[in-house]
Design a protein around this motif. Structure first.
Motif, PDB file in Angstrom:
ATOM      1  N   ARG A   4      -2.091  -3.728   2.534  1.00 47.57           N
ATOM      2  CA  ARG A   4      -3.400  -3.307   3.012  1.00 47.57           C
ATOM      3  C   ARG A   4      -3.882  -2.202   2.078  1.00 47.57           C
ATOM      4  NH1 ARG A   4      -4.749  -5.141   8.316  1.00 47.57           N
ATOM      5  NH2 ARG A   4      -3.114  -6.626   8.936  1.00 47.57           N
ATOM      6  N   VAL A   5      -5.201  -2.011   2.002  1.00 47.50           N
ATOM      7  CA  VAL A   5      -5.742  -1.026   1.067  1.00 47.50           C
ATOM      8  C   VAL A   5      -5.109   0.349   1.286  1.00 47.50           C
ATOM      9  CG1 VAL A   5      -7.830   0.210   0.386  1.00 47.50           C
ATOM     10  CG2 VAL A   5      -7.919  -2.254   0.733  1.00 47.50           C
ATOM     11  N   ILE A   6      -4.945   0.753   2.538  1.00 47.22           N
ATOM     12  CA  ILE A   6      -4.427   2.098   2.832  1.00 47.22           C
ATOM     13  C   ILE A   6      -3.001   2.295   2.349  1.00 47.22           C
ATOM     14  CG2 ILE A   6      -3.488   1.613   5.121  1.00 47.22           C
ATOM     15  CD1 ILE A   6      -4.700   4.320   6.007  1.00 47.22           C
ATOM     16  N   ASP A   7      -2.261   1.221   2.124  1.00 44.41           N
ATOM     17  CA  ASP A   7      -0.866   1.349   1.688  1.00 44.41           C
ATOM     18  C   ASP A   7      -0.757   2.129   0.379  1.00 44.41           C
ATOM     19  OD1 ASP A   7       0.171  -0.067   3.862  1.00 44.41           O
ATOM     20  OD2 ASP A   7      -0.011  -1.993   2.831  1.00 44.41           O
ATOM     21  N   PHE A   8      -1.754   2.009  -0.493  1.00 42.05           N
ATOM     22  CA  PHE A   8      -1.689   2.694  -1.780  1.00 42.05           C
ATOM     23  C   PHE A   8      -1.795   4.205  -1.597  1.00 42.05           C
ATOM     24  CE2 PHE A   8      -2.591  -1.616  -2.817  1.00 42.05           C
ATOM     25  CZ  PHE A   8      -1.948  -1.824  -4.022  1.00 42.05           C
ATOM     26  N   THR A   9      -2.700   4.649  -0.743  1.00 41.28           N
ATOM     27  CA  THR A   9      -2.824   6.081  -0.481  1.00 41.28           C
ATOM     28  C   THR A   9      -1.581   6.617   0.216  1.00 41.28           C
ATOM     29  OG1 THR A   9      -5.230   5.930  -0.344  1.00 41.28           O
ATOM     30  CG2 THR A   9      -4.204   7.831   0.698  1.00 41.28           C
ATOM     31  N   LEU A  10      -1.089   5.889   1.220  1.00 35.64           N
ATOM     32  CA  LEU A  10       0.094   6.361   1.950  1.00 35.64           C
ATOM     33  C   LEU A  10       1.339   6.346   1.072  1.00 35.64           C
ATOM     34  CD1 LEU A  10      -0.453   4.716   5.459  1.00 35.64           C
ATOM     35  CD2 LEU A  10      -0.920   7.065   4.754  1.00 35.64           C
ATOM     36  N   ALA A  11       1.464   5.358   0.189  1.00 39.06           N
ATOM     37  CA  ALA A  11       2.599   5.342  -0.738  1.00 39.06           C
ATOM     38  C   ALA A  11       2.533   6.534  -1.691  1.00 39.06           C
ATOM     39  CB  ALA A  11       2.629   4.030  -1.516  1.00 39.06           C
ATOM     40  N   ASN A  12       1.337   6.883  -2.132  1.00 35.62           N
ATOM     41  CA  ASN A  12       1.191   8.087  -2.960  1.00 35.62           C
ATOM     42  C   ASN A  12       1.674   9.320  -2.212  1.00 35.62           C
ATOM     43  OD1 ASN A  12       0.018   6.585  -5.038  1.00 35.62           O
ATOM     44  ND2 ASN A  12      -2.073   7.023  -4.364  1.00 35.62           N
ATOM     45  N   CYS A  13       1.324   9.420  -0.935  1.00 37.14           N
ATOM     46  CA  CYS A  13       1.790  10.554  -0.115  1.00 37.14           C
ATOM     47  C   CYS A  13       3.309  10.561  -0.018  1.00 37.14           C
ATOM     48  CB  CYS A  13       1.175  10.486   1.282  1.00 37.14           C
ATOM     49  SG  CYS A  13      -0.607  10.751   1.355  1.00 37.14           S
ATOM     50  N   LEU A  14       3.875   9.408   0.281  1.00 32.88           N
ATOM     51  CA  LEU A  14       5.325   9.300   0.444  1.00 32.88           C
ATOM     52  C   LEU A  14       6.055   9.747  -0.813  1.00 32.88           C
ATOM     53  CD1 LEU A  14       7.822   8.224   2.054  1.00 32.88           C
ATOM     54  CD2 LEU A  14       7.378   6.014   0.970  1.00 32.88           C
ATOM     55  N   HIS A  15       5.668   9.197  -1.966  1.00 27.95           N
ATOM     56  CA  HIS A  15       6.362   9.517  -3.211  1.00 27.95           C
ATOM     57  C   HIS A  15       6.068  10.940  -3.689  1.00 27.95           C
ATOM     58  CE1 HIS A  15       7.841   5.481  -3.573  1.00 27.95           C
ATOM     59  NE2 HIS A  15       6.630   4.961  -3.642  1.00 27.95           N
ATOM     60  N   SER A  16       4.980  11.525  -3.208  1.00 29.20           N
ATOM     61  CA  SER A  16       4.624  12.901  -3.587  1.00 29.20           C
ATOM     62  C   SER A  16       5.264  13.935  -2.677  1.00 29.20           C
ATOM     63  CB  SER A  16       3.095  13.062  -3.567  1.00 29.20           C
ATOM     64  OG  SER A  16       2.474  12.170  -4.462  1.00 29.20           O
ATOM     65  N   GLY A  17       6.069  13.501  -1.720  1.00 35.90           N
ATOM     66  CA  GLY A  17       6.758  14.438  -0.846  1.00 35.90           C
ATOM     67  C   GLY A  17       5.910  14.968   0.291  1.00 35.90           C
ATOM     68  N   LEU A  18       4.790  14.324   0.577  1.00 35.91           N
ATOM     69  CA  LEU A  18       3.914  14.760   1.665  1.00 35.91           C
ATOM     70  C   LEU A  18       4.345  14.059   2.953  1.00 35.91           C
ATOM     71  CD1 LEU A  18       0.605  14.539  -0.362  1.00 35.91           C
ATOM     72  CD2 LEU A  18       1.764  16.625   0.337  1.00 35.91           C
ATOM     73  N   ARG A  19       4.737  14.837   3.929  1.00 40.74           N
ATOM     74  CA  ARG A  19       5.335  14.278   5.145  1.00 40.74           C
ATOM     75  C   ARG A  19       4.545  14.614   6.406  1.00 40.74           C
ATOM     76  NH1 ARG A  19       7.717  12.140   1.583  1.00 40.74           N
ATOM     77  NH2 ARG A  19       9.963  11.806   1.345  1.00 40.74           N
TER      78      ARG A  19
END
Length: 410
Positions: free
Chosen positions: A36-51
Motif C-alpha cells: 500500500r502507498v503508506i507502507d513506504f512512509t512507515l518503512a522509512n520510519c521503521l528503518h530510521s529508528g522512529l518508534r
C-alpha cells in the motif's frame, strides 16, 4: 535522537478524485504488486529508528485501519513504541480534519503530553525511500539550541505533478519563499511532504497557523506550504527562518535512488507502476537492509500452468506476480498482478495493473488497463484496444489508461 521524535503521518485525504480512491483513501491504494502507498512512509520510519508514530486518518479509512492492524502491529507498547491510527477526536469542536495544520491543532493534547522535543510531519500518500534519522541529525546541526523548522526538498522539473510548489533559498540554505511552480521551464526545488519542527515552536504557532490555513484537505493543499507560508510572511529573513534539507544527498543509509512520486492521478499511478518494470528500476525495492514491509495474505505461490483447452504453457514476461496468482495458458507481459489473479487460457494481458482477485476470462485481451479489486473480465472481451468503445463503458484517462472500478459489471 529518533527516540526524541514524535511522528505524524497524514493519511486523511482522498487525494485527487480518481477511481482508485472511490473505496479507499490515497494512503491505502495498492502499489507495486503487494504494497500500500503508506507502507513506504512507515518503512522509512521503521528503518530510521522512529518508534512513536501517529497516523491521522479520516476519509474512507476502514481499509487503511485494517492494513495497519494486520501489517504494522510491530512495536512493543511496553517500551513506549506504537503505530496508532488517530481519526478526528473532536476535542475542540465537532468538525473533521480540515487540513494538516487543523489536524495538528485538534491533536494538540497528544503533542503536549509527548516527551519528544521534535515533531516529524509526513504525507502518507507518497512513494519514496528516505533515512529520516539523517534529516533529524541535519536539523540539530543546522538549527542549534532552541530548534526551528527544516523542510526536505527534492529536485523537480517541468514534468512534475500539477500543483507542485517551488521553494526559494538564500546562500545559507534558508527558505525565503514558497509558491506555485506553474510555468517553470527548468529544474527547481520543491517540497516533498516531509517537515521537521521543534515541538515548542509548533505549539507556539499552531493557533496562528490554523487560522491562516482555512483550506479543505480534499483540495490537496501541500503540507509544507500550510506550515511555511504563514511563517515566511512574518519572518522571511530572520535567523530562525526555515531551513532546507536536500533529498537524495550522500548522507543516510538508504541507497540514493532519489525516486519520489505523488500518485495523485490515474496516469501518475500507472506510470509509477510501469517504472518498476524497467530493466533498471528507478525505485530500489531490493536493498537488503531497507525492506518495504506490508501485510500479505497467506496465499500459495504464484505459478503458470498449461491451458486446459489449448495445452499452451502460461507465460509471463517482465511482470510482477503476487502470491496466489495463476496463469492458465494465458500470456502476461509488462504488467503488475496483485495476489489471487486468474488469467485463463488464451487470454492476453499487456501493460496492465490487475488488483487482487481479478479474473481474466479465456481469450480476453486486456491492454493499458487498471482493474480494481475482484473485477471479472468475461471470456473473449477486448479492453484497451478501441478507445471509443472503452470510453463508452469505462473511465479513460488523458493518456488513454482504462480504469475498471471495483464491482463494475462488464
Amino acid at each position: 535522537m529518533p527516540s526524541k521524535t514524535l511522528t505524524f503521518v497524514f493519511a486523511a485525504e482522498r487525494g485527487a478524485p480518481i477511481p482508485l480512491t472511490e473505496h479507499r483513501c490515497k494512503a491505502a491504494v495498492p502499489v507495486a504488486g503487494k504494497y500500500r502507498v503508506i507502507d513506504f512512509t512507515l518503512a522509512n520510519c521503521l528503518h530510521s529508528g522512529l518508534r512513536q508514530v501517529l497516523v491521522l486518518t479520516q476519509y474512507k479509512s476502514h481499509s487503511l485501519h485494517k492494513h495497519l492492524r494486520d501489517g504494522w502491529s510491530l512495536f512493543n507498547a511496553e517500551l513506549g513504541e506504537f503505530i496508532t491510527a488517530v481519526p478526528p477526536q473532536m476535542r475542540y469542536d465537532s468538525g473533521w480534519y480540515r487540513n494538516a495544520v487543523d489536524a495538528l491543532r485538534q491533536n494538540r493534547y497528544l503533542i503536549e503530553r509527548s516527551t519528544a522535543d521534535l515533531l516529524l510531519l509526513l504525507d502518507g500518500g507518497l512513494v519514496y525511500r528516505m533515512d529520516y534519522a539523517e534529516l533529524i541529525q541535519h536539523h540539530r546541526e543546522q538549527q542549534g539550541p532552541g530548534g526551528g523548522i527544516t523542510c526536505a526538498l527534492r529536485q523537480a522539473g517541468p514534468g512534475s505533478a500539477a500543483g507542485a510548489v517551488k521553494v526559494e533559498l538564500d546562500e545559507g540554505e534558508r527558505i525565503t519563499g514558497i509558491g506555485s511552480a506553474s510555468g517553470e521551464t527548468g529544474p527547481y526545488l520543491s517540497t516533498m511532504g516531509v517537515v521537521l519542527i521543534d515541538k515548542t515552536l509548533l505549539l507556539e504557532q499552531i493557533e496562528t497557523l490554523a487560522a491562516a490555513t482555512e483550506v479543505e484537505m480534499e483540495q490537496g493543499s501541500d503540507l509544507a506550504t500550510q506550515l511555511l507560508a504563514p511563517m515566511l510572511a512574518g519572518r522571511a529573513t530572520a535567523a530562525t527562518a526555515p531551513k532546507a534539507y536536500r533529498f537524495g544527498g550522500e548522507r543516510g543509509r538508504v541507497t540514493q535512488d532519489r525516486y519520489w512520486r505523488d500518485l495523485g492521478s490515474t496516469d501518475a499511478y500507472f506510470r509509477a507502476n510501469m517504472d518498476l518494470l524497467r530493466a533498471e528500476s528507478p525505485l530500489d525495492l531490493y536493498q537488503a537492509d531497507w525492506h518495504i514491509l506490508t501485510y500479505q495474505g497467506q496465499y500459495p505461490p504464484a505459478r503458470t500452468v498449461p491451458g486446459p483447452t489449448s495445452g499452451n504453457e502460461g507465460i509471463f514476461v517482465n511482470s510482477m506476480l503476487g502470491a496466489g496468482t495463476v496463469i492458465r495458458g494465458g500470456g502476461v507481459s509488462h504488467s503488475v498482478l496483485y495476489p489471487r489473479v486468474q488469467v485463463e487460457d488464451g487470454a492476453i494481458v499487456d501493460e496492465a495493473i490487475l488488483f487482487e482477485g481479478v479474473r481474466v476470462g479465456a481469450n480476453a485481451r486486456v491492454r493499458r488497463c487498471i482493474c480494481d479489486k475482484d473485477v471479472v473480465i468475461p471470456a473473449g472481451a477486448c479492453i484497451g484496444e478501441d478507445h471509443r468503445a472503452d470510453a463508452e463503458r469505462f473511465e479513460v484517462s488523458e493518456e488513454g489508461i482504462v480504469v475498471i472500478r471495483k464491482g463494475q459489471t462488464i
